[in-house]
Design an enzyme around this catalytic site. Structure first.
Site: not given
Length: 821
Positions: A212, A296
């Site tokens: 991320e 995710e």
């Protein structure tokens, strides 16, 4: 075999939740309905007037399961161990509970049966619920035995040799690229980690970049070249484990980048912590030629997140052609004061008692994983929305690449009524016995999860199924599915006194129950002329952080309900700076782990000391301070912090240096801490209880708000509202836990739930002995209603004075944990 008619069902073990007919029976029913409609029309004509009669039953949804249908190759459903220490306490569980939990997670035909596991490549920095140790704290000093992720992967592989393994970094030691992750240093670092995996007999199937935190296209190309050159050509690269599908756009614009990566992985494709009703990718992603993953998802409670999980596993493929679903995390093996304390598919917060709980999410996951395998192929023609309507639910079908076996997974999370499904099987698939499994996601009864129903015997490849709202179903020609039978012991607190000399561990491993939240504390041979083993803080410089808050190194241990005690330890500073003893540690924020509800005794090498307090908002206060003889470096000293009621006392080398009164924190864990980059050693930990650890009467303080359970306006009238308010010692804040499971106030009034439903008001009422006035005070700090099983909850997770208290589904939030005086 003749099946019961839809119009005249034979009840199953779960009532009429599943109704089945053959196609021939269904045609018979249709003829009967048409016959009655004709009679009704004739009567209408004869009467010459409008006569109302029931409408015909809704037409069944027709699903043709054609083995020749096109579709993408399925990669699996699994979860993530990491992104913050969420598996930490599992390592310390006793047997047989540890093996039982692992079986529920990974063993085929037993529980969640995960097919993929992604693990964090530890970076000595907090990555949500803790920090995981690096295999290379300093350049060139590789140690392949640190931490617990190698053990976790080995345990998963032992249960399912076909499980796929993925590695991904959240943070990294600060020496890498002088703080720049997108450097050749990090490529070398990842390849060293792959070498460690090999030394443990593990093959890593996929490798990512930086979780991320964007992407550097040149870095990914260089990573691919380095992997190919150094013996890891078989490791596939996932890019970029971020939000959105920009990596697919980049792959089309930059063919060299596209050639370097194998999988485009995106996070929370259905929306972050959403209901997962709509899960699109992008046109470029679908047309890129790359495998697409929801790499995710989740971040939801192990029970309450089950409906979203059921939708997302199916809809990721239907909407966006994603062929893998990874839930964050695998489980919550952390204490309840830590962020995200009940996420995953199970919870394991108490290795000292052996207590664990397997969530409904595990059984929702099992509906896919126990009836498919990576390498199976989705059948696009037999995947979609029931009746073409998202609200009815979704279904996906997959087939084996080597046999005629197939499975269809159906979810009806949002359906308002039962629906008839009519199946036709063709294209070389098995037309033999179909096995049916179901989970009632709307039921809180564990007996309604993953239930084997009556088999179906198709007629000429056709059969029907009636599905109820709020369920997940698996219909399959496979065998071998099953539901594990291991059960958990009861919850229990970690008893005091507690002590550890750290001499019983392997070098590089974590000490029992010690959970890192920044930096890395691991067992090493003692320095400073001391024999035996000690715990050392290993991070020598600020790491490449993942969180926005840059905490200093700290690690916690113990029971969140420890109240009055002395914590002491030997400490040796290896360089100038300070070390800290932590007491009554409670919550912290995952974005700012430096903001911890706790007291600290801080002592520096120059002899300066202080007793300090901190909060989740970062309100740090120095309560007392002074100077004692210099500790220096390389020399051992003893620190002690005593917390007895509101009296806090500090001692150095057996001499009291200061004492102060403060009542901000009343209970919590102990811990070690150091300044940023300060290496130090700790030995001979001792936690000794003091008198008055628990009393039957006193305040009940909210862990999230640090305010007291309070009767509004000091009223003693039946029906008076219960709220949270600043603790003030008033009679309206003094509660007694009775032997009859009541919580009384004023001596005659009981804490009372207006109903047994989520959202019900909690109030006081004259004691009646009713079940709505009985409460269980649990070791994890929750208080649950005997009648409802729901948690005592601060409404909306509020923290302000006057926020009301009620009942709500237990979800692990700090607004559902309470600290008793």
């Amino acid at each position: 075999m003749h099946q019961p008619l839809t119009g005249d069902p034979t009840p199953t073990a779960e009532g009429n939740d599943i109704l089945m007919t053959t196609r021939e029976d269904d045609r018979s029913n249709g003829r009967r309905r048409r016959g009655w409609a004709a009679v009704a029309s004739l009567l209408l004509a004869l009467a010459g007037a409008l006569i109302a009669y029931p409408a015909p039953a809704q037409a069944a949804t027709a699903i043709t399961i054609n083995g020749s249908s096109g579709g993408r190759t399925f990669d699996g459903v699994g979860a993530i161990s990491g992104g913050g220490g969420n598996s930490r306490l599992l390592y310390d569980y006793p047997e047989p509970q540890r093996s039982d939990i692992l079986d529920y997670l990974f063993k085929p035909g037993y529980g969640a049966a995960m097919q993929i596991m992604k693990v964090e490549i530890g970076g000595d920095t907090n990555s949500t619920s803790g920090a995981e140790p690096s295999h290379e704290h300093t350049r060139g000093a590789v140690n392949c035995d640190r931490g617990y992720e190698w053990w976790m992967m080995a345990q998963a592989k032992a249960r399912n040799p076909n499980i796929k393994l993925v590695g991904l970094s959240w943070g990294a030691p600060g020496w890498i690229g002088n703080g720049n992750f997108w450097s050749n240093d990090s490529i070398d670092y990842l390849i060293a980690w792959l070498g460690c995996a090999t030394s443990h007999g593990l093959t890593i199937d996929y490798l990512g970049g930086w979780n991320e935190r964007g992407r550097d296209l040149t870095w990914y190309k260089n990573l691919r070249s380095a992997l190919n050159a150094r013996g890891y050509a078989g490791v596939k690269i996932v890019a970029s484990d971020d939000f959105g599908w920009g990596s697919a756009d980049d792959a089309l614009r930059d063919p060299a980048f596209g050639a370097a990566i194998s999988v485009v992985g995106s996070h929370y494709v259905c929306g972050y912590r959403s209901a997962q009703t709509s899960c699109p990718s992008s046109a470029n992603a679908v047309n890129s030629g790359k495998t697409l993953w929801a790499s995710e998802n989740g971040s939801d409670d192990y029970n309450a997140g089950a409906p979203a999980l059921a939708r997302g596993i199916n809809r990721d493929y239907i909407d966006g052609k994603m062929t893998a679903y990874l839930n964050w995390p695998v489980l919550a093996a952390i204490t309840p004061n830590i962020p995200w304390a009940t996420t995953g598919v199970a919870v394991a917060p108490q290795p000292w008692s052996g207590y664990y709980a397997i969530g409904m999410s595990a059984w929702v996951m099992a509906h896919t994983t126990q009836f498919t395998a990576p390498g199976w192929r989705y059948l696009d023609g037999a995947s979609g929305y029931l009746g073409g309507n998202r609200n009815n639910g979704s279904y996906v079908s997959l087939r084996s690449p080597t046999t005629g076996d197939y499975s269809t997974v159906i979810e009806t999370m949002d359906a308002g009524s039962a629906q008839d499904l009519q199946f036709s099987v063709t294209g070389g698939l098995s037309t033999g016995t179909v096995r049916v499994w179901s989970t009632n996601v709307r039921s809180s009864n564990p007996a309604d999860r993953f239930v084997r129903r009556a088999d179906i015997t198709p007629s000429n490849g056709s059969y029907t199924l009636t599905v109820q709202p709020g369920y997940v179903y698996s219909i399959t020609t496979t065998t071998g599915a099953g539901k594990g039978t291991a059960t958990s012991p009861a919850q229990g607190g970690l008893a005091l006194p507690y002590a550890d000399g750290f001499d019983s561990y392997q070098t590089g491993r974590p000490a029992k129950y010690l959970s890192d939240h920044q930096g890395s504390f691991e067992v090493v041979p003692c320095g400073g002329g001391r024999t035996g083993q000690c715990v050392r803080q290993m991070s020598e410089q600020a790491p490449i952080f993942w969180t926005s808050g840059h905490a200093e190194a700290f690690t916690l241990l113990g029971d969140v309900n420890w109240r009055n005690y002395t914590v002491s330890t030997d400490v040796m500073l290896e360089k100038s700076g300070y070390a800290q003893l932590v007491g009554r540690a409670g919550n912290y924020n995952h974005d700012g782990p430096q903001n911890l509800n706790a007291y600290y005794l801080r002592v520096a090498d120059n002899g300066s000391w202080s007793i300090r307090s901190n909060t989740t908002a970062g309100n740090q206060r120095t309560l007392a301070s002074g100077t004692t003889a210099a500790l220096g470096t390389g020399r051992w000293h003893k620190l002690a912090l005593t917390l007895n009621g509101s009296t806090l006392t500090a001692a150095v080398d057996g001499v009291t240096v200061g004492s102060v009164s403060d009542s901000a924190w009343v209970a919590g864990q102990i811990g070690y801490a150091t300044g940023q980059g300060v290496t130090a050693q700790f030995d001979n930990l001792s936690v000794t209880p003091l008198g008055g650890s628990t009393t039957p009467t006193g305040e009940i303080r909210g862990a999230g708000s640090n305010r007291c359970l309070d009767v509004n306006a000091q009223s003693q009238s039946d029906g008076a509202t219960v709220q949270i308010w600043d603790c003030n010692g008033g009679a309206n804040q003094r509660w007694t836990a009775t032997s009859s499971n009541q919580l009384t106030v004023y001596g005659t009034k009981c804490l009372d739930a207006a109903s047994a439903s989520a959202g019900a008001q909690v109030r006081i009422w004259s004691c009646t002995g009713g079940a709505n006035q009985q409460w269980r005070i649990n070791a994890d700090g929750t208080i649950t209603g005997v009648q409802s099983g729901l948690c005592l909850d601060v409404t909306g997770a509020g923290t302000a004075n006057g926020t009301t208290v009620g009942l709500w589904t237990c979800n692990g939030g700090s607004n559902q944990r309470w600290i008793r005086a």
